[in-house]
Scaffold this motif. Structure first.
Motif, short mmCIF file in Angstrom:
data_model
loop_
_atom_site.label_atom_id
_atom_site.label_comp_id
_atom_site.label_asym_id
_atom_site.label_seq_id
_atom_site.Cartn_x
_atom_site.Cartn_y
_atom_site.Cartn_z
N GLU A 40 12.75 1.76 46.26
CA GLU A 40 12.51 1.48 47.38
C GLU A 40 10.93 0.88 47.19
OE1 GLU A 40 13.50 2.12 50.35
OE2 GLU A 40 15.38 2.95 49.81
N TYR A 41 10.15 1.04 46.28
CA TYR A 41 8.97 0.28 46.03
C TYR A 41 9.23 -1.12 45.71
CZ TYR A 41 4.60 -0.79 43.90
OH TYR A 41 3.27 -1.36 43.41
N VAL A 42 10.04 -1.35 44.89
CA VAL A 42 10.60 -2.81 44.57
C VAL A 42 10.90 -3.47 45.95
CG1 VAL A 42 12.11 -4.27 43.57
CG2 VAL A 42 11.11 -2.58 42.45
N ARG A 43 11.59 -2.96 46.66
CA ARG A 43 12.03 -3.67 48.05
C ARG A 43 11.07 -3.71 48.97
NH1 ARG A 43 16.32 -0.52 50.55
NH2 ARG A 43 15.81 -1.85 52.22
N LEU A 44 10.08 -2.71 49.07
CA LEU A 44 8.98 -2.91 49.90
C LEU A 44 8.11 -4.07 49.57
CD1 LEU A 44 7.06 -1.15 52.09
CD2 LEU A 44 5.87 -0.30 50.08
N ASN A 45 7.87 -4.49 48.44
CA ASN A 45 7.30 -5.52 47.89
C ASN A 45 7.76 -6.88 47.89
OD1 ASN A 45 4.44 -4.13 47.16
ND2 ASN A 45 5.74 -3.20 45.56
N GLY A 46 8.87 -6.80 48.37
CA GLY A 46 9.65 -8.10 48.88
C GLY A 46 10.44 -8.46 47.50
N PHE A 47 10.63 -7.82 46.65
CA PHE A 47 11.34 -8.31 45.31
C PHE A 47 12.79 -7.70 45.48
CE2 PHE A 47 7.03 -7.86 43.42
CZ PHE A 47 7.15 -9.26 42.97
N ARG A 48 13.98 -8.64 44.94
CA ARG A 48 15.23 -8.26 44.74
C ARG A 48 15.29 -7.04 43.88
NH1 ARG A 48 15.72 -13.27 43.30
NH2 ARG A 48 16.77 -12.97 41.63
N PRO A 49 16.05 -6.07 44.11
CA PRO A 49 16.32 -5.13 42.92
C PRO A 49 16.43 -5.43 41.40
CG PRO A 49 17.59 -4.39 45.01
CD PRO A 49 17.31 -5.98 45.03
N LEU A 50 17.07 -6.78 41.60
CA LEU A 50 17.49 -6.97 39.96
C LEU A 50 16.50 -7.97 39.49
CD1 LEU A 50 21.23 -7.18 40.04
CD2 LEU A 50 19.65 -5.43 39.08
N HIS A 51 15.26 -8.15 40.34
CA HIS A 51 14.12 -9.14 39.89
C HIS A 51 13.78 -8.70 38.32
CE1 HIS A 51 10.21 -10.89 39.79
NE2 HIS A 51 10.79 -11.97 40.73
N PRO A 52 13.37 -9.62 37.63
CA PRO A 52 12.63 -9.06 36.31
C PRO A 52 11.68 -8.05 36.08
CG PRO A 52 13.32 -11.51 36.27
CD PRO A 52 13.58 -11.02 37.44
N ALA A 53 10.60 -8.30 37.15
CA ALA A 53 9.62 -7.24 37.15
C ALA A 53 10.10 -5.97 37.65
CB ALA A 53 8.51 -7.81 38.27
N GLY A 54 11.16 -5.94 38.34
CA GLY A 54 11.88 -4.58 38.94
C GLY A 54 12.45 -4.09 37.47
N LEU A 55 13.40 -4.79 36.95
CA LEU A 55 14.03 -4.30 35.77
C LEU A 55 13.12 -3.97 34.52
CD1 LEU A 55 16.65 -7.32 35.51
CD2 LEU A 55 17.15 -4.89 36.19
N VAL A 56 11.92 -4.27 34.60
CA VAL A 56 11.02 -4.01 33.52
C VAL A 56 10.71 -2.38 34.04
CG1 VAL A 56 8.52 -4.17 32.43
CG2 VAL A 56 10.16 -6.11 32.61
N GLY A 57 10.54 -2.17 35.37
CA GLY A 57 10.08 -1.03 35.68
C GLY A 57 11.04 0.08 35.36
N TYR A 58 12.29 -0.29 35.87
CA TYR A 58 13.31 0.55 35.58
C TYR A 58 13.57 0.86 34.08
CZ TYR A 58 15.09 -0.52 40.35
OH TYR A 58 15.25 -0.76 41.42
N ALA A 59 13.29 -0.08 33.26
CA ALA A 59 13.34 0.34 31.92
C ALA A 59 12.38 1.21 31.58
CB ALA A 59 13.50 -1.06 31.13
N GLY A 60 11.08 0.94 32.04
CA GLY A 60 9.84 1.69 31.54
C GLY A 60 10.12 3.18 31.96
N MET A 61 10.86 3.40 33.13
CA MET A 61 10.88 4.84 33.68
C MET A 61 12.02 5.39 32.75
SD MET A 61 11.16 5.38 37.71
CE MET A 61 10.50 4.04 38.70
#
Length: 102
Positions: A40-61
């Motif tokens: 939800e946070y990634v979508r709120l910031n206007g990124f696609r769910p599979l955007h590289p920045a989002g993927l880094v966040g998922y991997a970190g979690m």
């Protein structure tokens, strides 16, 4: 509105059940909630769910959750942190712990 109340009640019951059961099932629930929240946070910031920045966040979690102990705590050096009452540090008695370490 009625559907939201029913869904919330069922989700709350599941959360309480897994809270009582504890252990890995509770950790998995928290990871799932964190991943949904981050989505939800990634979508709120206007990124696609599979955007590289989002993927880094998922991997970190996933990395962070995999490094936790069964009770959800771990020291930086990998030792599991337990707050038992028979441990001198948990009672705040530093002198007894220092004497045991020597």
């Amino acid at each position: 509105m009625k559907q939201r109340i029913v869904t919330g009640a069922l989700a709350g019951a599941l959360f309480l059940l897994l809270l009582v059961v504890g252990g890995q099932s509770y950790n998995v629930l928290l990871l799932l909630l964190a991943l949904i929240g981050f989505y939800e946070y990634v979508r709120l910031n206007g990124f696609r769910p599979l955007h590289p920045a989002g993927l880094v966040g998922y991997a970190g979690m996933l990395f962070f959750s995999a490094s936790l102990g069964e009770d959800g705590t771990r020291h930086a050096d990998g030792r599991v942190c337990r707050m038992d009452s028979d441990v001198p540090a948990a009672r705040g008695d530093r002198r007894e712990q220092e004497r045991d370490d020597a």
